[in-house]
Design a protein around this motif. Structure first.
Motif, PDB file in Angstrom:
ATOM      1  N   THR A   1       0.876   5.503   0.218  1.00  0.00           N
ATOM      2  CA  THR A   1       0.087   6.597   0.775  1.00  0.00           C
ATOM      3  C   THR A   1       0.728   7.933   0.455  1.00  0.00           C
ATOM      4  OG1 THR A   1       1.275   6.531   2.880  1.00  0.00           O
ATOM      5  CG2 THR A   1      -0.701   5.136   2.693  1.00  0.00           C
TER       6      THR A   1
ATOM      7  N   LEU B   1      -6.672   4.038   8.516  1.00  0.00           N
ATOM      8  CA  LEU B   1      -5.419   3.634   7.895  1.00  0.00           C
ATOM      9  C   LEU B   1      -4.309   3.868   8.923  1.00  0.00           C
ATOM     10  CD1 LEU B   1      -6.260   5.021   4.376  1.00  0.00           C
ATOM     11  CD2 LEU B   1      -6.022   2.619   4.996  1.00  0.00           C
TER      12      LEU B   1
ATOM     13  N   GLY C   1       0.822  -1.198   0.000  1.00  0.00           N
ATOM     14  CA  GLY C   1       0.000   0.000   0.000  1.00  0.00           C
ATOM     15  C   GLY C   1       0.864   1.259   0.000  1.00  0.00           C
TER      16      GLY C   1
ATOM     17  N   GLU D   1      -5.169   4.829   0.505  1.00  0.00           N
ATOM     18  CA  GLU D   1      -3.997   3.978   0.305  1.00  0.00           C
ATOM     19  C   GLU D   1      -4.209   3.159  -0.961  1.00  0.00           C
ATOM     20  OE1 GLU D   1      -1.323   0.741   2.831  1.00  0.00           O
ATOM     21  OE2 GLU D   1      -2.713   2.079   3.870  1.00  0.00           O
TER      22      GLU D   1
ATOM     23  N   ALA E   1       0.036   9.464  -3.457  1.00  0.00           N
ATOM     24  CA  ALA E   1       0.100   8.007  -3.335  1.00  0.00           C
ATOM     25  C   ALA E   1       0.342   7.363  -4.701  1.00  0.00           C
ATOM     26  CB  ALA E   1      -1.185   7.463  -2.702  1.00  0.00           C
TER      27      ALA E   1
END
Length: 131
Positions: A36, A116, A34, A124, A57
């Motif tokens: 961000t 998150l 993930g 994300e 991101a």
């Protein structure tokens, strides 16, 4: 390698997405953690601005692809985790062109989550790429 999209209905294509992406002849698969809107130390950027967080991101996702000698054209799957699904849908017209213009042919899932890793992080992006 051949990438072919399948769209039994067209509604997702408006968002630059596909119902399915088929890959034939791929030799490498890259699973992206993930990404961000964070600085090099992991501190959140653009608190309260969903579009800016998406753009940042996405930029981090592209950097990870480039580190593996890939481009957004290799990205076939993206999971989008957001704190506020209605806010994401309201911003979709600003968000979707960011990746749609990159050559990515994605299948994707949008998932609303409770939180998150930091309270200021609103989105994300997680992906899978094939080369």
């Amino acid at each position: 390698m051949e990438i072919k999209t399948h769209n039994p209905t067209e509604w997702l294509t408006h968002f630059g997405l596909n119902h399915a992406v088929e890959v034939r002849g791929g030799e490498r698969t890259l699973y992206l953690s993930g990404q961000t809107s964070s600085d090099a130390e992991g501190e959140p950027l653009h608190a309260g601005d969903l579009v800016a967080q998406f753009k940042t991101a996405w930029g981090e996702l592209v950097k990870a692809l480039e580190a593996a000698d890939m481009t957004p054209a290799n990205l076939v799957r993206m999971n989008i985790y957001v704190l506020d699904v209605p806010a994401f849908m309201e911003a979709a017209e600003e968000i979707m062109p960011v990746y749609a213009g990159s050559g990515a042919q994605l299948s994707a899932t949008l998932v609303g989550v409770k939180e998150l890793y930091h309270p200021d992080i609103m989105i994300e992006l997680e992906g899978t790429a094939v080369a």
